[in-house]
Design a protein around this motif. Structure first.
Motif, short mmCIF file in Angstrom:
data_model
loop_
_atom_site.label_atom_id
_atom_site.label_comp_id
_atom_site.label_asym_id
_atom_site.label_seq_id
_atom_site.Cartn_x
_atom_site.Cartn_y
_atom_site.Cartn_z
N GLY A 122 3.79 -6.80 -6.53
CA GLY A 122 3.69 -7.83 -5.57
C GLY A 122 2.09 -8.19 -5.48
O GLY A 122 1.54 -6.93 -5.11
N VAL A 123 1.57 -9.17 -5.17
CA VAL A 123 0.06 -9.41 -5.36
C VAL A 123 -0.12 -10.41 -4.29
O VAL A 123 0.65 -11.58 -4.16
N ASP A 124 -1.23 -10.13 -3.39
CA ASP A 124 -1.71 -11.27 -2.49
C ASP A 124 -3.04 -11.59 -2.54
O ASP A 124 -3.86 -10.31 -2.75
N ILE A 125 -3.54 -12.52 -2.34
CA ILE A 125 -4.99 -13.07 -1.95
C ILE A 125 -5.28 -14.03 -0.78
O ILE A 125 -4.33 -15.07 -0.97
N GLU A 126 -5.95 -13.80 0.01
CA GLU A 126 -6.33 -14.83 1.04
C GLU A 126 -7.69 -14.86 1.26
O GLU A 126 -8.80 -14.02 1.21
N GLN A 127 -8.15 -16.04 1.64
CA GLN A 127 -9.49 -16.40 1.97
C GLN A 127 -9.61 -15.93 3.56
O GLN A 127 -8.88 -16.26 4.34
N VAL A 128 -10.69 -15.30 3.92
CA VAL A 128 -10.80 -15.08 5.29
C VAL A 128 -11.49 -16.12 6.21
O VAL A 128 -12.34 -16.55 5.69
N PRO A 129 -10.47 -16.59 7.14
CA PRO A 129 -11.05 -17.79 7.61
C PRO A 129 -12.03 -17.20 9.04
O PRO A 129 -12.37 -16.09 9.33
N GLY A 130 -12.60 -18.17 9.70
CA GLY A 130 -13.50 -17.82 10.95
C GLY A 130 -12.73 -17.18 12.05
O GLY A 130 -13.31 -16.34 12.75
N ASP A 131 -11.52 -17.42 12.13
CA ASP A 131 -10.39 -16.70 13.19
C ASP A 131 -8.94 -16.89 12.70
O ASP A 131 -8.77 -17.55 12.00
N ARG B 289 -11.51 -9.94 9.36
CA ARG B 289 -11.26 -9.67 7.88
C ARG B 289 -10.23 -8.24 8.14
O ARG B 289 -9.46 -7.94 7.15
N GLN B 290 -10.20 -7.55 9.08
CA GLN B 290 -9.35 -6.36 9.02
C GLN B 290 -7.64 -6.91 9.30
O GLN B 290 -6.87 -6.23 8.68
N ARG B 291 -7.71 -7.93 10.15
CA ARG B 291 -6.29 -8.73 10.14
C ARG B 291 -5.70 -9.29 8.95
O ARG B 291 -4.79 -9.07 8.27
N LEU B 292 -6.79 -9.94 8.04
CA LEU B 292 -6.42 -10.50 6.89
C LEU B 292 -5.92 -9.20 5.90
O LEU B 292 -5.10 -9.56 4.86
N ASP B 293 -6.73 -8.27 5.93
CA ASP B 293 -6.27 -7.10 5.15
C ASP B 293 -4.88 -6.68 5.39
O ASP B 293 -4.00 -6.53 4.21
N LEU B 294 -4.44 -6.58 6.56
CA LEU B 294 -3.11 -6.33 6.91
C LEU B 294 -2.17 -7.13 6.27
O LEU B 294 -1.18 -6.82 5.91
N VAL C 121 -9.92 -11.32 0.52
CA VAL C 121 -9.29 -10.15 0.37
C VAL C 121 -7.87 -10.08 -0.53
O VAL C 121 -7.20 -10.94 -0.49
N ALA C 122 -7.73 -9.02 -1.05
CA ALA C 122 -6.57 -8.89 -2.03
C ALA C 122 -5.95 -7.69 -2.21
O ALA C 122 -6.82 -6.66 -1.83
#
Length: 246
Positions: free
Chosen positions: A119-128, A152-157, A224-225
């Motif tokens: 499984g793969v996922d990518i997300e743009q890191v938002p301002g909050d 960024r740490q939260r989006l990494d999770l 992050v992905a």
């Protein structure tokens, strides 16, 4: 390509549109259903992202299966939700394992041998992050590392957990807070051009998810992905030019 490796390709819509201009035959690879679904998006960027993601998916599937890229349009893709049985969920291709994800103008597709679900996922890191993010995403014992960018740490999770539930096809039927990301003891200090297996999933209540492996993927900021797999195969990045060179 190393047949036993997991390969992934990250691209932005601008690059994909340029390639479509240079190679107009690529647009014919999409099925009538994929074209119809793309046209339902109101924003041109969303339409382009959908088309681009599914085009890359077909090209990566052809590469994995060892067939001519011009035959990628003949590959049969099926979707079946493991929760409701509907025609959606993780796309499946006979003879290979693939996964795709898109976020704004970035798309990622990963492929692996049929024996290794991924499984793969990518997300743009938002301002909050959204209110209540920690309650929804973090597990009971999970905490953020000291220092660094907390968003960024939260989006990494988030991408790690999204990749995991996409590996098994559960999707968000399993609450992210039910699973935790456990860093490996010998985690590398950086991310290789491909990816490093830096963590595992701990999910005692979900046997299929428990002990899945996680690799952070090298990708441009502000994204992050991550990729998840039951097997720790070598992870290799593939470029769009390299892919089309076949």
């Amino acid at each position: 390509m190393t047949r036993a490796a997991i390969e992934y390709l990250i691209s932005d819509i601008t690059e994909i549109e340029r390639v479509l201009t240079d190679h107009p035959w690529l647009d014919s690879l999409l099925s009538a259903d994929e074209t119809s679904r793309a046209d339902r998006f109101r924003r041109p960027t969303d339409r382009a992202a959908f088309r681009g993601a599914h085009l890359l998916f077909r090209l990566m599937a052809a590469r994995r299966l060892g067939i001519d890229l011009r035959e990628a349009g003949d590959i049969e893709l099926t979707r079946r939700c493991r929760t409701c049985g509907g025609p959606h969920g993780k796309p499946e291709v006979p003879g290979a394992e693939l996964s795709l994800s898109r976020s704004n103008d970035a798309v990622v597709v990963a492929s692996a041998p049929e024996s290794s679900p991924i499984g793969v996922d990518i997300e743009q890191v938002p301002g909050d992050v959204f209110p209540g993010f920690d309650d929804y995403v973090l597990g009971p014992t999970e905490t953020l590392p000291a220092g660094g960018d907390p968003v960024r740490q939260r989006l990494d999770l988030w991408v790690c957990k999204e990749a995991a539930v996409k590996t098994t096809g559960h999707g968000l039927a399993v609450p992210p807070s039910d699973i935790e990301v456990t860093e490996v003891a010998d985690r590398p200090s950086g991310i290789s051009p491909g990816g490093d297996w830096t963590a595992t999933i701990t999910a005692p209540a979900h046997a299929e998810l428990n002990a899945l492996n996680l690799a952070r993927l090298s990708c441009p900021r502000p994204y992050v992905a991550a990729v998840s797999s039951a097997q720790r195969l070598r992870v290799e990045a593939v470029g769009l030019v390299e892919l089309l060179a076949r």
